[in-house]
Design an enzyme around this catalytic site. Structure first.
Site, PDB file in Angstrom:
ATOM      1  N   ASP A  96       0.818  -1.206   0.000  1.00 11.15           N
ATOM      2  CA  ASP A  96       0.000   0.000   0.000  1.00 11.15           C
ATOM      3  C   ASP A  96       0.852   1.256   0.000  1.00 11.15           C
ATOM      4  OD1 ASP A  96       0.747  -0.850   2.628  1.00 11.15           O
ATOM      5  OD2 ASP A  96      -0.614   0.631   3.489  1.00 11.15           O
ATOM      6  N   GLU A 154      -0.604  -1.903   5.283  1.00 13.75           N
ATOM      7  CA  GLU A 154       0.325  -1.834   6.421  1.00 13.75           C
ATOM      8  C   GLU A 154       0.293  -0.454   7.059  1.00 13.75           C
ATOM      9  OE1 GLU A 154       3.454  -0.747   8.813  1.00 13.75           O
ATOM     10  OE2 GLU A 154       3.454   0.019   6.759  1.00 13.75           O
TER      11      GLU A 154
END
Length: 409
Positions: A96, A154
């Site tokens: 991400d 994350e």
């Protein structure tokens, strides 16, 4: 900019020819991912790209885990020695990005307004793809099973825990796990690896102090929420200064403070938010208790009340001693520089890799990626963050050597 560590450079002579040949493709994948950054649990383009590559290479994989996560499985074909059990090693990569507007002037700059890969996750994904492709082509070099976990979110709210809850460590059961973080706090050609705590627990709080507003010239008619909140901010610093053993490390930071509308008006409410970090698991619950006690006590003596929200995000990232030694022994063969291995590389930053490490023994390590000579030394989460892509080949080499040593030792 970068740490006090001296400059270093990557010596790719320790990277095998097949991985050096693969390196241009890994760079291409990283740049394609960098151009299409996506926030947590919204990594649709990235997930589709990964799945397409895995399908192209004939690799079994599952998609849609914890919304956008992927798990690929590769079975080694090397015969298992009679004294060995069939083991399963996982490799984890996060994918991400962050809500940051990129300021880099590069050909592969983010095409998504206000979103940027400012922490290296595009590189983590590319390294994992390179490792996956190499291992699929060299299945005769190991005897067990590899699970490659491409994890969403994350940066928040956290994708590791829902992936674990979805069963990514089961069927077959994972015996150990490794992962890396490209790290601009270390120069290219170094690796930060240590047993025990590498990264801190992350906890957050939000507090509203409820006073009684009034005229700035008549404070006796009020309960000044700003004065109360200011006392709270100062007192919270005594938790680390006076409640934590100086040998241990902890942080209590108030990063937001909002109150008032005009200079001659005493505000009836003041709001603050902060973060708590620590390595020692014994502090779980203790700092939260002290935060609540301090706020309650100060409000009581001032005649105010409060509303407190406190939540735990990630536990400390704690490496298994045996897996840390495995990574260290491999890494020192790859980073052949004067600096080499940095064993005491810790940070109060947090990582949800910690949830995986709570379930199975493993090691998370830092791969130095800064190169000040090329202007690639901005810190993580900076709008000009970028890293030396030479580190990508080194990351694949370290992962592959870890696989070979883990199964063949």
């Amino acid at each position: 900019m970068v740490s006090t560590f001296p400059s270093a450079s990557a010596n790719l002579s320790s990277v095998r020819l097949d991985i050096r040949s693969l390196h241009p493709q890994i760079i291409e994948w990283r740049r394609l991912i960098h151009q299409k950054p996506e926030l947590g649990f919204a990594e649709q383009i990235t997930s589709k790209f990964i799945s397409q590559k895995l399908t192209e290479w004939g690799i079994e994989h599952q998609t849609g885990i914890a919304q956008t996560g992927i798990v690929a499985t590769i079975n080694g074909s090397k015969p298992v020695e009679s004294h060995q059990n069939h083991r399963v090693l996982a490799i984890r990569a996060d994918m991400d990005a962050l809500p940051i507007q990129e300021l880099n002037e590069v050909s592969y700059c983010s095409q998504h307004q206000g979103i940027m890969h400012a922490c290296g996750h595009d590189g983590h994904t590319a390294i994992a793809l390179g490792t996956t492709k190499y291992l699929q082509q060299h299945r005769d070099s190991f005897s067990g099973t590899i699970k490659i976990i491409f994890q969403p979110a994350e940066e928040g709210p956290g994708g590791a825990k829902p992936m674990i809850e979805a069963g990514v460590l089961k069927n077959p059961d994972v015996d150990a796990i490794i992962g890396l973080h490209l790290w601009n706090n270390l120069p290219l050609g170094t690796v930060g690896v240590r047993a025990g705590a590498l990264m801190a627990a992350v906890e957050s709080f939000h507090c509203t102090i409820l006073g009684k507003g009034g005229h700035g010239a008549m404070p006796h008619q009020t309960v000044d929420s700003v004065v109360v909140a200011a006392q709270v901010v100062n007192a919270l610093q005594t938790i680390v200064a006076r409640n934590i053993n100086p040998i241990d490390s902890a942080v209590v930071t108030v990063g937001e403070f909002h109150a008032g509308t005009k200079g001659n008006v005493i505000a009836d409410t003041a709001r603050m938010s902060g973060t708590v970090r620590y390595f020692n698991l014994d502090f779980k619950g203790f700092i939260q208790q002290r935060v609540q006690e301090i706020i309650a006590g100060i409000c009581q003596i001032n005649g105010a009340s409060y509303d407190l929200e406190y939540w735990e995000l990630y536990p400390p990232t704690i490496n298994d001693i045996h897996m840390a030694e495995l990574v260290r022994s491999v890494a020192e063969q790859v980073v052949e520089t004067d600096v080499g291995i940095v064993p005491e590389c810790q940070t109060m930053g947090g990582e949800d890799m910690s949830f995986f490490l709570q379930e199975v023994p493993g090691c998370y390590f830092f791969l130095g990626s800064a190169n000040p000579q090329k202007g690639l030394a901005y810190p993580h989460h900076h709008p000009r963050f970028n890293f030396d892509e030479t580190a990508l080949a080194m990351g694949v080499e370290i992962f592959v050597r870890c696989v070979e040593k883990y199964f063949n030792s």
